[in-house]
Structures are given as structure tokens and as C-alpha cells.
Design an enzyme around this catalytic site. Structure first.
Site, PDB file in Angstrom:
ATOM      1  N   LYS A  12       0.829  -1.206   0.000  1.00  0.00           N
ATOM      2  CA  LYS A  12       0.000   0.000   0.000  1.00  0.00           C
ATOM      3  C   LYS A  12       0.867   1.262   0.000  1.00  0.00           C
ATOM      4  CE  LYS A  12      -3.762  -2.188   2.561  1.00  0.00           C
ATOM      5  NZ  LYS A  12      -4.573  -2.090   3.797  1.00  0.00           N
ATOM      6  N   TYR A  52     -12.414  -2.282  -3.473  1.00  0.00           N
ATOM      7  CA  TYR A  52     -12.978  -2.309  -2.120  1.00  0.00           C
ATOM      8  C   TYR A  52     -14.499  -2.371  -2.123  1.00  0.00           C
ATOM      9  CZ  TYR A  52      -8.402  -1.262  -0.088  1.00  0.00           C
ATOM     10  OH  TYR A  52      -7.092  -1.321   0.317  1.00  0.00           O
ATOM     11  N   PHE A  60     -16.162   3.276   6.750  1.00  0.00           N
ATOM     12  CA  PHE A  60     -14.748   3.538   6.445  1.00  0.00           C
ATOM     13  C   PHE A  60     -14.426   3.436   4.951  1.00  0.00           C
ATOM     14  CE2 PHE A  60     -15.190  -0.915   7.797  1.00  0.00           C
ATOM     15  CZ  PHE A  60     -14.671  -1.595   6.703  1.00  0.00           C
ATOM     16  N   ARG A  88      -1.340 -14.768   3.769  1.00  0.00           N
ATOM     17  CA  ARG A  88      -2.146 -14.263   4.893  1.00  0.00           C
ATOM     18  C   ARG A  88      -1.393 -14.449   6.215  1.00  0.00           C
ATOM     19  NH1 ARG A  88      -5.823 -10.886   3.657  1.00  0.00           N
ATOM     20  NH2 ARG A  88      -6.656 -11.206   5.720  1.00  0.00           N
ATOM     21  N   THR A  94      -5.046  -7.925  10.329  1.00  0.00           N
ATOM     22  CA  THR A  94      -5.338  -6.628   9.718  1.00  0.00           C
ATOM     23  C   THR A  94      -4.911  -5.485  10.623  1.00  0.00           C
ATOM     24  OG1 THR A  94      -7.206  -7.600   8.535  1.00  0.00           O
ATOM     25  CG2 THR A  94      -7.172  -5.198   8.724  1.00  0.00           C
ATOM     26  N   ARG A 105       2.961  -7.099   9.058  1.00  0.00           N
ATOM     27  CA  ARG A 105       2.258  -6.061   9.817  1.00  0.00           C
ATOM     28  C   ARG A 105       2.765  -5.970  11.248  1.00  0.00           C
ATOM     29  NH1 ARG A 105      -3.493  -7.727   7.284  1.00  0.00           N
ATOM     30  NH2 ARG A 105      -3.456  -6.368   5.443  1.00  0.00           N
ATOM     31  N   GLU A 130      -9.404 -10.206  -7.789  1.00  0.00           N
ATOM     32  CA  GLU A 130      -8.414  -9.148  -7.576  1.00  0.00           C
ATOM     33  C   GLU A 130      -7.310  -9.182  -8.634  1.00  0.00           C
ATOM     34  OE1 GLU A 130      -8.846  -7.985  -2.940  1.00  0.00           O
ATOM     35  OE2 GLU A 130      -7.309  -9.463  -3.400  1.00  0.00           O
TER      36      GLU A 130
END
Length: 154
Positions: A12, A52, A60, A88, A94, A105, A130
Site C-alpha cells: 500500500k 474495495y 470507512f 495471509r 489486519t 504487519r 483481484e
């Protein structure tokens, strides 16, 4: 035996701005996954809203779209046995605060809204949807890594 599959991953804008593309690619390659497509790009609003789409009715949604279009991203397709679940697991939760150290993360994310990476979920069809949003078939390569015989049992 686990199935060989392709999965979508995106570094991102926060991960790009922090210079984490190489680190993230290295982690997936070290794991034995094979990069079969990559594109450094700026996502426009239409693509972001389609990507999304499942969150369209959530409060959000607009923040997600604004964030993902705020800077360049690195879109990728990775291949390997059970690739989606491997990615994953490597990404972590998340919410980076709930991610274990050693996950992407857990090591680099500090905030739920700035969690560095996106990967397809394990819902049936998510990968294909995707991948098709971001890549044409001719942008994805089929090749054999020289170490594949050492990664997987027959």
C-alpha cells in the site's frame, strides 16, 4: 498435498513511502513463493472503488478509497502451494497491534489504517477477482524457478 495457486498482494502507499517494497518481496521469495506479475502503479478512484466494493456500505469505505489512491502502490501476483494462506499468515492480522512479531504487519505496521500491505482473502474467487482487476493475462508469466524441486515434494 496443498494446491498450487496464485494470489494477489499489494504494498500500500504507506509501505511504498516507507521503502518497504524490497523487504516485502524478499520475504515472499525467501518463503519460496514465486513472483509471476508485478506492477508499480497509481490506482485511480474507479479501480479503488471496485477493489474495495465489498466495503461500499461501511463507514470507512471513503477513507479506504482516499488512502489507496493517495500514492503509488506495488501490485503483485505470487504463486506457490497454498499461496493465499501462506501470504495471509506472513502478513499478520489486519490490525498491526494484534499481529505477531515476525509478520509483515507485526514488524512494520503501527496503525489499523496504515497497515502496509493487502493480500487476497481466502474466500473462494477472491484471488481471481483481484488479479483480474489489476492484471491482464499477458502480464502474468509462467516459468519454473530453479529451486522448485527443493521446495515441494512430488
Amino acid at each position: 498435498m496443498m494446491s498450487k495457486e496464485r494470489t494477489f498482494v499489494m504494498v500500500k502507499p504507506d509501505g511504498v513511502q516507507r521503502g518497504l517494497i524490497g523487504e516485502i518481496i524478499g520475504r515472499f521469495e525467501d518463503r519460496g513463493l514465486k513472483l509471476v506479475g508485478g506492477k508499480f502503479m497509481q490506482i485511480d478512484r474507479d479501480l479503488a472503488e471496485e477493489h474495495y466494493g465489498e466495503h461500499e456500505d461501511k463507514p470507512f469505505f471513503d477513507d479506504l478509497v482516499e488512502f489507496i489512491t493517495a500514492g503509488p502502490v506495488m501490485a503483485m501476483v505470487w504463486e506457490g502451494q497454498d499461496a493465499t494462506q501462506q501470504v495471509r499468515t506472513m502478513m499478520g492480522e489486519t490490525d498491526p497491534a494484534e499481529s505477531a512479531p515476525g509478520t509483515i504487519r507485526g514488524d512494520f505496521g503501527l496503525d489499523l489504517g496504515r497497515n502496509v500491505i493487502h493480500g487476497s482473502d481466502t474466500e473462494p474467487g477472491s484471488n481471481g477477482r483481484e488479479i483480474e482487476l489489476f492484471f491482464d493475462d499477458e502480464e502474468l508469466l509462467d516459468y519454473e524457478r530453479i529451486d522448485e524441486a527443493w521446495l515441494y515434494e512430488d
